[in-house]
Design a protein around this motif. Structure first.
Motif, PDB file in Angstrom:
ATOM      1  N   ASP A  33      45.111  15.127  -7.492  1.00 25.75           N
ATOM      2  CA  ASP A  33      44.283  14.905  -8.672  1.00 25.75           C
ATOM      3  C   ASP A  33      44.977  13.812  -9.487  1.00 25.75           C
ATOM      4  O   ASP A  33      45.587  14.062 -10.511  1.00 25.75           O
ATOM      5  CB  ASP A  33      44.175  16.205  -9.463  1.00 25.75           C
ATOM      6  N   TYR A  36      42.906   8.959 -13.507  1.00 28.61           N
ATOM      7  CA  TYR A  36      41.552   8.436 -13.288  1.00 28.61           C
ATOM      8  C   TYR A  36      41.356   7.030 -13.834  1.00 28.61           C
ATOM      9  O   TYR A  36      40.354   6.412 -13.575  1.00 28.61           O
ATOM     10  CB  TYR A  36      40.519   9.344 -13.948  1.00 28.61           C
ATOM     11  N   PHE A  78      40.602  14.328  -5.860  1.00 23.89           N
ATOM     12  CA  PHE A  78      39.784  14.556  -7.049  1.00 23.89           C
ATOM     13  C   PHE A  78      39.670  13.268  -7.849  1.00 23.89           C
ATOM     14  O   PHE A  78      40.584  12.452  -7.873  1.00 23.89           O
ATOM     15  CB  PHE A  78      40.398  15.658  -7.931  1.00 23.89           C
ATOM     16  N   ASP A  80      37.263  11.164 -11.293  1.00 23.75           N
ATOM     17  CA  ASP A  80      36.281  11.136 -12.373  1.00 23.75           C
ATOM     18  C   ASP A  80      35.079  10.314 -11.929  1.00 23.75           C
ATOM     19  O   ASP A  80      35.224   9.327 -11.196  1.00 23.75           O
ATOM     20  CB  ASP A  80      36.912  10.500 -13.614  1.00 23.75           C
ATOM     21  N   ASP A  81      33.899  10.682 -12.382  1.00 25.55           N
ATOM     22  CA  ASP A  81      32.690   9.995 -11.923  1.00 25.55           C
ATOM     23  C   ASP A  81      32.659   8.519 -12.296  1.00 25.55           C
ATOM     24  O   ASP A  81      31.944   7.737 -11.693  1.00 25.55           O
ATOM     25  CB  ASP A  81      31.423  10.707 -12.404  1.00 25.55           C
ATOM     26  N   TRP A 103      32.901  20.398  -8.253  1.00 25.31           N
ATOM     27  CA  TRP A 103      33.358  21.603  -8.923  1.00 25.31           C
ATOM     28  C   TRP A 103      32.811  21.526 -10.345  1.00 25.31           C
ATOM     29  O   TRP A 103      33.199  20.664 -11.116  1.00 25.31           O
ATOM     30  CB  TRP A 103      34.873  21.645  -8.900  1.00 25.31           C
ATOM     31  N   ARG A 104      31.894  22.407 -10.686  1.00 25.64           N
ATOM     32  CA  ARG A 104      31.321  22.403 -12.019  1.00 25.64           C
ATOM     33  C   ARG A 104      32.190  23.289 -12.907  1.00 25.64           C
ATOM     34  O   ARG A 104      32.103  24.500 -12.870  1.00 25.64           O
ATOM     35  CB  ARG A 104      29.884  22.904 -12.021  1.00 25.64           C
ATOM     36  N   LYS A 105      33.050  22.645 -13.672  1.00 26.34           N
ATOM     37  CA  LYS A 105      33.951  23.359 -14.567  1.00 26.34           C
ATOM     38  C   LYS A 105      33.159  23.833 -15.781  1.00 26.34           C
ATOM     39  O   LYS A 105      32.450  23.058 -16.403  1.00 26.34           O
ATOM     40  CB  LYS A 105      35.098  22.452 -14.996  1.00 26.34           C
ATOM     41  N   THR A 110      34.262  19.792 -24.473  1.00 23.09           N
ATOM     42  CA  THR A 110      34.540  18.382 -24.228  1.00 23.09           C
ATOM     43  C   THR A 110      34.286  17.577 -25.491  1.00 23.09           C
ATOM     44  O   THR A 110      33.777  18.089 -26.477  1.00 23.09           O
ATOM     45  CB  THR A 110      33.654  17.851 -23.087  1.00 23.09           C
ATOM     46  N   LYS A 119      33.458  17.977 -11.682  1.00 26.00           N
ATOM     47  CA  LYS A 119      34.699  17.354 -11.217  1.00 26.00           C
ATOM     48  C   LYS A 119      34.455  17.023  -9.755  1.00 26.00           C
ATOM     49  O   LYS A 119      34.101  17.887  -8.962  1.00 26.00           O
ATOM     50  CB  LYS A 119      35.849  18.334 -11.375  1.00 26.00           C
ATOM     51  N   CYS A 121      35.277  15.610  -5.877  1.00 28.52           N
ATOM     52  CA  CYS A 121      36.368  15.643  -4.912  1.00 28.52           C
ATOM     53  C   CYS A 121      35.863  15.113  -3.589  1.00 28.52           C
ATOM     54  O   CYS A 121      34.814  15.533  -3.094  1.00 28.52           O
ATOM     55  CB  CYS A 121      36.864  17.074  -4.747  1.00 28.52           C
TER      56      CYS A 121
END
Length: 124
Positions: A33, A36, A78, A80-81, A103-105, A110, A119, A121
């Motif tokens: 991870d 980013y 992992f 960032d978009d 992965w929907r945290k 935020t 998130k 991956c």
């Protein structure tokens, strides 16, 4: 470097420094991870002058991961978009993408007030 020296240890170091010391084809799994680029205000996430310099850095790491990963090994990266596509361009030079994972945290507060965010991956 003897791989057994690192077995069951947490190493706080620059990953490139450690990867370069490992022998070829000695790793079963890489789960990373990494920074980013420009997402958070910490120095470690803003060490590149632009996204293209960041992309080159990803390429250096990808090359070393490819060297140390066993032929049947796996890489989970992992991202960032906003920057993960730049990572994929570099990683695809060395690996075959097998799947995209999301992965929907949830339960997070935020900056924009959202309670969840994806998130991303890449699985190679």
């Amino acid at each position: 470097m003897d791989v057994l020296e690192l077995e069951n240890k947490i190493i706080n170091a620059d990953c490139l420094d450690i990867l370069k010391r490992l022998p070829d084809k000695c790793v079963d799994l890489v789960l990373t991870d990494p920074p980013y680029f420009g997402i958070v205000k910490n120095e470690w996430d803003n060490q590149w002058k632009d996204v293209f310099e960041f992309q080159k850095w990803v390429g250096k790491i990808g090359k070393e991961i490819y060297r140390v990963l066993k032929d049947n090994g796996s890489l989970y990266w992992f991202g960032d978009d906003k920057t993960v596509a730049y990572c994929q361009i570099e990683l695809d030079k060395y690996f075959r993408l097998l799947n995209n994972l999301v992965w929907r945290k949830t339960g997070l507060q935020t900056m924009k007030g959202a309670e969840s965010f994806p998130k991303l991956c890449y699985y190679y």
